[in-house]
Write a protein that holds these residues in place. Structure first.
Motif, mmCIF file in Angstrom:
data_model
loop_
_atom_site.group_PDB
_atom_site.id
_atom_site.type_symbol
_atom_site.label_atom_id
_atom_site.label_comp_id
_atom_site.label_asym_id
_atom_site.label_seq_id
_atom_site.Cartn_x
_atom_site.Cartn_y
_atom_site.Cartn_z
ATOM 1 N N LEU A 1 0.849 -1.190 0.000
ATOM 2 C CA LEU A 1 0.000 0.000 0.000
ATOM 3 C C LEU A 1 0.886 1.241 0.000
ATOM 4 C CD1 LEU A 1 -2.637 -0.978 2.721
ATOM 5 C CD2 LEU A 1 -2.555 -1.642 0.310
ATOM 6 N N GLY A 2 0.575 2.189 -0.860
ATOM 7 C CA GLY A 2 1.342 3.426 -0.873
ATOM 8 C C GLY A 2 1.445 4.018 -2.256
ATOM 9 N N GLY A 3 1.653 5.325 -2.302
ATOM 10 C CA GLY A 3 1.839 6.021 -3.572
ATOM 11 C C GLY A 3 0.607 6.063 -4.441
ATOM 12 N N SER A 4 -0.588 6.031 -3.842
ATOM 13 C CA SER A 4 -1.808 5.927 -4.635
ATOM 14 C C SER A 4 -2.356 7.290 -5.051
ATOM 15 C CB SER A 4 -2.894 5.185 -3.844
ATOM 16 O OG SER A 4 -3.474 6.044 -2.879
ATOM 17 N N VAL A 5 -3.214 7.264 -6.074
ATOM 18 C CA VAL A 5 -3.959 8.468 -6.478
ATOM 19 C C VAL A 5 -5.429 8.337 -6.083
ATOM 20 C CG1 VAL A 5 -2.474 9.106 -8.408
ATOM 21 C CG2 VAL A 5 -4.366 7.501 -8.788
ATOM 22 N N THR A 6 -5.745 7.327 -5.302
ATOM 23 C CA THR A 6 -7.133 6.987 -4.994
ATOM 24 C C THR A 6 -7.538 7.399 -3.584
ATOM 25 O OG1 THR A 6 -6.404 4.788 -4.288
ATOM 26 C CG2 THR A 6 -7.134 5.027 -6.566
ATOM 27 N N ASN A 7 -8.850 7.405 -3.353
ATOM 28 C CA ASN A 7 -9.397 7.669 -2.019
ATOM 29 C C ASN A 7 -10.723 6.919 -1.880
ATOM 30 O OD1 ASN A 7 -8.483 9.913 0.148
ATOM 31 N ND2 ASN A 7 -10.665 9.526 0.349
ATOM 32 N N ASP A 8 -10.747 5.676 -2.398
ATOM 33 C CA ASP A 8 -12.013 4.928 -2.452
ATOM 34 C C ASP A 8 -12.140 3.841 -1.398
ATOM 35 O OD1 ASP A 8 -10.303 2.961 -3.404
ATOM 36 O OD2 ASP A 8 -11.504 2.480 -5.179
ATOM 37 N N CYS A 9 -11.209 3.819 -0.420
ATOM 38 C CA CYS A 9 -11.272 2.833 0.662
ATOM 39 C C CYS A 9 -11.270 1.395 0.136
ATOM 40 C CB CYS A 9 -12.511 3.077 1.535
ATOM 41 S SG CYS A 9 -12.461 2.285 3.164
ATOM 42 N N GLY A 10 -10.658 1.188 -1.025
ATOM 43 C CA GLY A 10 -10.566 -0.154 -1.593
ATOM 44 C C GLY A 10 -11.847 -0.683 -2.200
ATOM 45 N N ALA A 11 -12.843 0.186 -2.382
ATOM 46 C CA ALA A 11 -14.130 -0.275 -2.927
ATOM 47 C C ALA A 11 -13.975 -0.802 -4.353
ATOM 48 C CB ALA A 11 -15.155 0.859 -2.895
ATOM 49 N N GLY A 12 -13.197 -0.118 -5.169
ATOM 50 C CA GLY A 12 -12.974 -0.585 -6.533
ATOM 51 C C GLY A 12 -12.307 -1.946 -6.553
ATOM 52 N N MET A 13 -11.302 -2.121 -5.717
ATOM 53 C CA MET A 13 -10.630 -3.417 -5.590
ATOM 54 C C MET A 13 -11.628 -4.510 -5.219
ATOM 55 S SD MET A 13 -8.034 -4.544 -2.551
ATOM 56 C CE MET A 13 -9.373 -4.268 -1.381
ATOM 57 N N ALA A 14 -12.470 -4.224 -4.231
ATOM 58 C CA ALA A 14 -13.448 -5.210 -3.783
ATOM 59 C C ALA A 14 -14.431 -5.558 -4.900
ATOM 60 C CB ALA A 14 -14.202 -4.669 -2.564
ATOM 61 N N ALA A 15 -14.833 -4.549 -5.686
ATOM 62 C CA ALA A 15 -15.764 -4.786 -6.796
ATOM 63 C C ALA A 15 -15.159 -5.725 -7.825
ATOM 64 C CB ALA A 15 -16.157 -3.460 -7.443
ATOM 65 N N ALA A 16 -13.874 -5.557 -8.113
ATOM 66 C CA ALA A 16 -13.209 -6.426 -9.086
ATOM 67 C C ALA A 16 -13.136 -7.868 -8.592
ATOM 68 C CB ALA A 16 -11.802 -5.904 -9.373
ATOM 69 N N LEU A 17 -13.230 -8.039 -7.272
ATOM 70 C CA LEU A 17 -13.157 -9.381 -6.677
ATOM 71 C C LEU A 17 -14.540 -9.945 -6.354
ATOM 72 C CD1 LEU A 17 -10.104 -8.695 -4.355
ATOM 73 C CD2 LEU A 17 -10.158 -10.273 -6.296
ATOM 74 N N GLY A 18 -15.583 -9.261 -6.819
ATOM 75 C CA GLY A 18 -16.923 -9.819 -6.709
ATOM 76 C C GLY A 18 -17.843 -9.204 -5.690
ATOM 77 N N THR A 19 -17.375 -8.260 -4.876
ATOM 78 C CA THR A 19 -18.263 -7.598 -3.922
ATOM 79 C C THR A 19 -19.169 -6.629 -4.672
ATOM 80 O OG1 THR A 19 -16.767 -7.800 -2.029
ATOM 81 C CG2 THR A 19 -18.341 -5.985 -1.971
ATOM 82 N N LYS A 20 -20.436 -6.587 -4.291
ATOM 83 C CA LYS A 20 -21.384 -5.702 -4.972
ATOM 84 C C LYS A 20 -21.842 -4.591 -4.027
ATOM 85 C CE LYS A 20 -23.135 -9.330 -8.055
ATOM 86 N NZ LYS A 20 -22.288 -8.893 -9.171
ATOM 87 N N PHE A 21 -21.930 -3.391 -4.583
ATOM 88 C CA PHE A 21 -22.352 -2.220 -3.823
ATOM 89 C C PHE A 21 -23.639 -1.661 -4.430
ATOM 90 C CE2 PHE A 21 -17.747 -2.582 -3.533
ATOM 91 C CZ PHE A 21 -17.523 -2.461 -2.167
ATOM 92 N N TYR A 22 -24.629 -1.369 -3.580
ATOM 93 C CA TYR A 22 -25.925 -0.910 -4.055
ATOM 94 C C TYR A 22 -26.257 0.462 -3.462
ATOM 95 C CZ TYR A 22 -26.530 -5.795 -5.422
ATOM 96 O OH TYR A 22 -26.366 -7.049 -5.981
ATOM 97 N N ASN A 23 -26.884 1.288 -4.306
ATOM 98 C CA ASN A 23 -27.323 2.596 -3.817
ATOM 99 C C ASN A 23 -28.741 2.500 -3.249
ATOM 100 O OD1 ASN A 23 -29.082 2.555 -6.020
ATOM 101 N ND2 ASN A 23 -27.829 3.956 -7.238
ATOM 102 N N GLU A 24 -29.315 3.630 -2.881
ATOM 103 C CA GLU A 24 -30.620 3.649 -2.241
ATOM 104 C C GLU A 24 -31.721 3.099 -3.136
ATOM 105 O OE1 GLU A 24 -32.637 6.629 0.967
ATOM 106 O OE2 GLU A 24 -31.680 7.523 -0.791
ATOM 107 N N ALA A 25 -31.532 3.223 -4.465
ATOM 108 C CA ALA A 25 -32.534 2.718 -5.412
ATOM 109 C C ALA A 25 -32.334 1.242 -5.724
ATOM 110 C CB ALA A 25 -32.469 3.535 -6.703
ATOM 111 N N GLY A 26 -31.345 0.620 -5.080
ATOM 112 C CA GLY A 26 -31.092 -0.791 -5.316
ATOM 113 C C GLY A 26 -30.255 -1.068 -6.545
ATOM 114 N N GLN A 27 -29.642 -0.023 -7.095
ATOM 115 C CA GLN A 27 -28.790 -0.185 -8.284
ATOM 116 C C GLN A 27 -27.357 -0.514 -7.874
ATOM 117 O OE1 GLN A 27 -29.640 3.807 -9.585
ATOM 118 N NE2 GLN A 27 -30.967 3.105 -11.248
ATOM 119 N N CYS A 28 -26.769 -1.462 -8.573
ATOM 120 C CA CYS A 28 -25.389 -1.864 -8.296
ATOM 121 C C CYS A 28 -24.437 -0.903 -9.013
ATOM 122 C CB CYS A 28 -25.163 -3.294 -8.777
ATOM 123 S SG CYS A 28 -23.526 -3.950 -8.397
ATOM 124 N N PHE A 29 -23.404 -0.443 -8.324
ATOM 125 C CA PHE A 29 -22.428 0.453 -8.950
ATOM 126 C C PHE A 29 -21.063 0.273 -8.288
ATOM 127 C CE2 PHE A 29 -23.545 2.637 -5.149
ATOM 128 C CZ PHE A 29 -22.598 3.613 -4.879
#
Length: 366
Positions: free
Chosen positions: A130-158
């Motif tokens: 970990l280090g030298g990143s340009v990100t601030n997403d708390c690893g959410a993008g990484m988790a999404a690539a590994l199969g974790t799904k994130f849903y908004n209030e309307a139930g849409q996955c993003f």
């Protein structure tokens, strides 16, 4: 001088750790004929970590097409050592690997792609730098690539990024990874707050003061959702704020443990053994500042060299530290002193380092 150890981090944006050590060695070997000059390019989890391991262990460099921090396909890589993989997030989501700066939309998705490739290829232990990143997403993008799904209030996955982490209302954890994951982390900053990921690091990633406030508030909201949905409290984990919250995200989504990166690498390269018979250690990084004292290369090197009674000199691009002796450094040399901007520093970095090393050699030779 009979033996000098060169163990430098990269000068980010200008010289790799290998280039720094090569230039320093050329000057020292010329100025001190017969002196044993030992080169150990090093990293603490950021840029150059994979190269550091490949230089110390027998392994192979694996190339993988992945997304950079802004969704453009690029050539990613990691180091493989039988069933053990070393991945540096800076290779795909780092300052050096991305010329664009926008932590509101930057993603760690490509890091997840590297992890997935390593696991699918049979790796059962992964060390993530970990280090030298340009990100601030708390690893959410990484988790999404590994199969974790994130849903908004309307139930849409993003796929969330730093600017919309607060929109996550439900998390569906991905499949078990089947690998033990450890993270090299060079800081102890928490996920959010005055000393957290956004306020301390996001400005250097391109965030405005208003964006920093939004990013921090989003990390707070995301941490609350993680605790509610996954039962993991990442709010105050030491190192949780590393790499835009990647430390916290790795714990939450990968079940990872956080390790002090520099100690791990110094053990791998056998630094304590290298110190035997050494007259001097020369270390450094691009900018020597308060962060350098909290677990980065310079602090790790000075701690061990000091215990062995070997003096340490720091050669850096710039220094905000005036009293080097207070942190175990007998002298500090700045290579870019007098340079006005990054363009000027980049254009002259090699010659400036060479000139600095000549000056250093004359002083220690007297």
């Amino acid at each position: 001088m009979k033996k000098i150890i060169l163990i430098s981090d990269s000068f980010k944006g200008t010289l790799s750790s290998k280039e720094v050590c090569d230039i320093e060695a050329q000057v020292l070997e010329s100025e001190f004929p017969g002196c044993q000059v030992v080169k150990r390019p090093i990293a603490d989890g950021g840029e150059g970590t994979v190269s550091c391991f490949l230089g110390a262990l027998k392994g192979q460099l694996v190339h993988v097409p992945v997304c950079d921090a802004f969704g453009t396909e690029m050539a990613g890589f990691y180091g493989r050592f039988d069933d053990f993989a070393v991945i540096e997030m800076a290779a795909v989501a780092g300052i050096v690997s991305n010329s664009r700066r926008d932590p509101m939309i930057a993603s760690t998705y490509g890091v997840g792609q590297l992890i997935k490739h390593a696991i699918d290829s049979g790796c059962r232990k992964i060390l993530l730098g970990l280090g030298g990143s340009v990100t601030n997403d708390c690893g959410a993008g990484m988790a999404a690539a590994l199969g974790t799904k994130f849903y908004n209030e309307a139930g849409q996955c993003f796929i969330p990024a730093g600017g919309n982490l607060d929109k996550v209302k439900r998390i569906e954890r991905g499949p078990a990874l089947g690998a033990e994951i450890s993270c090299m982390c060079d800081i102890t900053n928490p996920l959010y707050g005055a000393s957290g990921a956004a306020y301390v690091f996001a400005p250097q990633k391109g965030a405005s003061p208003d964006q920093v406030k939004v990013l921090d508030e989003n990390l707070v909201a995301f941490a609350n959702i993680i605790k509610r949905e996954l039962g993991v409290d990442v709010s105050q984990i030491p190192g949780g704020g590393a790499a835009g919250g990647m430390g916290a995200g790795s714990v939450a989504f990968l079940g990872a443990s956080l390790k002090r990166g520099i100690d791990y690498i110094l053990d791998i390269i056998g630094f304590d053994q290298l110190l035997d018979g050494a007259d001097l250690v020369i270390t450094g990084e691009g900018r020597l500042d308060s962060q350098s004292l909290g677990g980065k290369v310079v602090s790790g090197v000075t701690s061990r060299a000091g215990a062995a009674g070997v003096p340490v000199i720091a050669v850096c691009g710039a220094s905000e530290i005036s009293n080097g002796e207070a942190i175990g450094i007998c002298r500090i040399y700045e290579t870019s002193k007098g340079r006005r901007n990054m363009a000027e520093i980049s254009a002259n970095c090699r010659e400036d380092l060479r000139r600095t090393m000549i000056d250093l050699s004359k002083e220690i030779g007297n």
